[in-house]
Design a protein around this motif. Structure first.
Motif, PDB file in Angstrom:
ATOM      1  N   SER A  86     -31.405 -16.284 -20.005  1.00  0.00           N
ATOM      2  CA  SER A  86     -30.501 -17.434 -20.670  1.00  0.00           C
ATOM      3  C   SER A  86     -30.091 -17.039 -22.084  1.00  0.00           C
ATOM      4  N   LEU A  87     -30.575 -16.380 -22.760  1.00  0.00           N
ATOM      5  CA  LEU A  87     -30.333 -15.826 -24.149  1.00  0.00           C
ATOM      6  C   LEU A  87     -29.259 -14.751 -24.098  1.00  0.00           C
TER       7      LEU A  87
ATOM      8  N   LYS B 165     -26.263 -19.153 -10.597  1.00  0.00           N
ATOM      9  CA  LYS B 165     -25.150 -19.099 -11.732  1.00  0.00           C
ATOM     10  C   LYS B 165     -25.261 -17.741 -12.791  1.00  0.00           C
ATOM     11  N   ILE B 166     -26.330 -17.323 -12.984  1.00  0.00           N
ATOM     12  CA  ILE B 166     -26.371 -16.239 -13.866  1.00  0.00           C
ATOM     13  C   ILE B 166     -26.893 -14.894 -13.203  1.00  0.00           C
ATOM     14  N   LEU B 167     -27.522 -14.956 -12.215  1.00  0.00           N
ATOM     15  CA  LEU B 167     -28.097 -13.592 -11.835  1.00  0.00           C
ATOM     16  C   LEU B 167     -26.951 -13.003 -10.591  1.00  0.00           C
ATOM     17  N   SER B 168     -26.209 -13.721 -10.351  1.00  0.00           N
ATOM     18  CA  SER B 168     -25.032 -13.181  -9.267  1.00  0.00           C
ATOM     19  C   SER B 168     -25.880 -12.656  -7.944  1.00  0.00           C
ATOM     20  N   VAL B 169     -25.573 -11.068  -7.763  1.00  0.00           N
ATOM     21  CA  VAL B 169     -26.031 -10.570  -6.717  1.00  0.00           C
ATOM     22  C   VAL B 169     -27.388 -10.355  -6.482  1.00  0.00           C
ATOM     23  N   VAL B 170     -28.327 -10.550  -7.726  1.00  0.00           N
ATOM     24  CA  VAL B 170     -29.592 -10.462  -7.522  1.00  0.00           C
ATOM     25  C   VAL B 170     -30.517 -11.794  -7.785  1.00  0.00           C
ATOM     26  N   SER B 171     -29.806 -12.967  -7.531  1.00  0.00           N
ATOM     27  CA  SER B 171     -30.164 -14.421  -7.540  1.00  0.00           C
ATOM     28  C   SER B 171     -31.304 -14.759  -6.711  1.00  0.00           C
ATOM     29  N   TRP B 172     -31.518 -13.737  -5.508  1.00  0.00           N
ATOM     30  CA  TRP B 172     -32.590 -13.915  -4.472  1.00  0.00           C
ATOM     31  C   TRP B 172     -33.899 -13.764  -5.241  1.00  0.00           C
TER      32      TRP B 172
END
Length: 494
Positions: free
Chosen positions: A201-202, A302-309
């Protein structure tokens, strides 16, 4: 081979933590071993607290607080309130150095009936419901990568939750050292996971996205009933701070390690929770948080995209460790209750080889499996937290009562009297005002407590039970003893 006969009665024997050193050999007597160090104690508290709550409650806290700023205040104050309660329990735990937590303290202060009512509620509401929520959260998140665009099938979630509950129960039955190793490892992993959330988040903020932190207090709700429920959702996420008190008899040097573990773990959890909520609030809008059943997953998408898993995996790690610690600690509560004659004596038996309370663990597992069908998380949180608040209120009242009536008791720790008084006032406020917003849930909890009174009269107070009933109970106890190769505490291996 252990031999047990009905004539031996399988009667439990009271144990004080200071009676003797650990008894490793069954020739000296069967009892639980002191295997918990200071760091194990910290891992149990942090590990139990940081579970499903931080991933389930943020949307509910925001719903009732009305604004991100107020929700953050609720989270921080919930941590401080839990810290005050934990310090009061540090005095109780060193003054009454017995396993069982609230059950032991309420019994010492107010007698058998209130203690039994706590045990009754913990058996069917507090422990299994909390464990069921945690197991379901684990299952939902471990399956999420397989169903990325929709919810996992309900049957699959229930099946995985049941499997993980049974697996951790078996682990707890087999070896305490393995349990503590798992707890230490997963506690470190979950703290790392939440810190990753904060630092992500930072990065998002430093990229110029600060719009979600503007007007933090806009929309704040000030109605006392809503504020009380907001605190309930926060306190639910901190629940577990008193679990180390359940296993005091297995803690090395409890007079030092119990308060130290509390003073280390509670500030750590409060800080981590505050940072995690700041991370959620910085990345997600109010609408996104309120519409999400799993805020951490929405955050990662929303923030990690392709590694959101990776976020559902982190959540699964957190809930796995939390469930492991909860099973370990709460099984000792029922073990102590049965040892004192408030539950079937079979639950107080100890495995003669592994020195673990196998029947208590298995019994708790069965009750948890029955509750795995629960799906209304909001109602469950209010239901559980309202009932728990009543008995924590009773325990802290017992602290003040024992200062007045039992001034002779040894008190290695003596907190300032303003702390328990403050805690009592705030808890009373929460219980009273929650009745106005969720009267059904609170009413069901109170009614279930009242139902325990006739149960106590029939099964505990009624001494001259018919012979057939006594014989049936004793036969059941002997059957469990032979089936699980267990004996009552301090029994000889014959």
């Amino acid at each position: 081979m252990a031999k047990v006969s009905a004539s031996e009665g399988l009667t439990p024997k009271a144990m004080d933590i200071g009676e003797s050193a650990d008894r490793e050999s069954t020739n000296e007597g069967v009892r639980l071993k002191k295997e918990l160090s200071l760091m194990n104690g910290v891992a149990i508290i942090v590990g139990v607290i940081v579970g499903s709550g931080i991933f389930v409650s943020p949307s509910l806290a925001l719903k009732y607080a009305g604004s991100k700023g107020m929700a953050l205040i609720v989270w921080i104050l919930s941590g401080f309130l839990s810290m005050i309660g934990a310090l009061c329990y540090a005095e109780l735990g060193t003054m009454i150095p017995k396993s069982g937590g609230d059950y032991a303290y309420i019994g010492e202060a107010f007698g058998d009936l209130p203690a039994f009512l706590y045990l009754w509620v913990a058996l069917f509401i507090l422990v299994p419901t909390g464990n069921a929520i945690t197991a379901l959260t684990f299952a939902q998140n471990i399956l999420k990568p397989l169903w990325p665009v929709c919810e996992p099938p309900a049957d699959a979630v229930s099946l995985i939750a049941a499997v993980i509950t049974c697996f951790l129960t078996a682990l707890n039955c087999f070896n305490v050292k393995w349990v503590t190793r798992v707890q230490d490892s997963f506690t470190a992993a979950k703290i790392l996971a939440l810190l990753v959330t904060f630092f992500a988040s930072l990065w998002y903020l430093f990229s110029g996205h600060t719009e979600n932190l503007e007007s933090m207090m806009e929309g704040t709700i000030t109605e006392p009933g809503n504020i009380a429920i907001a605190f309930y959702t926060g306190l639910f996420s901190y629940s577990g701070w008193n679990y180390l008190n359940f296993v005091t008899e297995e803690l090395k040097d409890p007079y030092k390690n119990l308060p130290r573990a509390i003073c280390i773990s509670m500030p750590v959890v409060t800080l981590v929770y505050a940072l995690t909520n700041v991370a959620y609030f910085a990345v997600l809008t109010n609408t996104e948080i309120l519409s999400s059943e799993a805020v951490a997953v929405t955050f990662s998408e929303k923030i990690l995209s392709v590694v959101s898993w990776i976020m559902p995996l982190f959540v699964a790690l957190c809930t796995f460790g939390s469930l492991n610690g909860a099973i370990y600690a709460s099984s000792r509560l029922f073990f102590v209750g049965a040892r004192n004659g408030h539950l079937p004596l079979a639950i107080s038996l100890i495995d003669i080889k592994r020195l673990t309370p196998v029947p208590s663990l298995i019994f708790m597992c069965i009750v948890t499996l029955v509750l795995l069908m629960s799906n209304n998380v909001e109602s469950l949180i209010v239901y559980v937290t309202a009932v728990e608040a009543l008995f924590i209120l009773c325990s802290v009242s017992g602290l003040l009562w024992l200062r007045y009536t039992r001034a002779d008791l040894q008190r290695p720790i003596r907190v300032n009297i303003l702390l328990p008084i403050t805690f009592l006032i705030i808890c009373t406020f929460l219980v009273v005002f929650s009745c106005f917003t969720h009267p059904v849930e609170v009413g069901i909890g109170v009614a279930f407590i009242a139902l325990g009174v006739p149960v106590f009269c029939v099964f505990i107070m009624w001494k001259n039970k018919p012979y057939w009933m006594q014989n049936a109970c004793n036969s059941f106890n002997v059957f469990c003893s032979k089936m699980f190769l267990c004996l009552p505490e301090d029994s000889k291996d014959l």
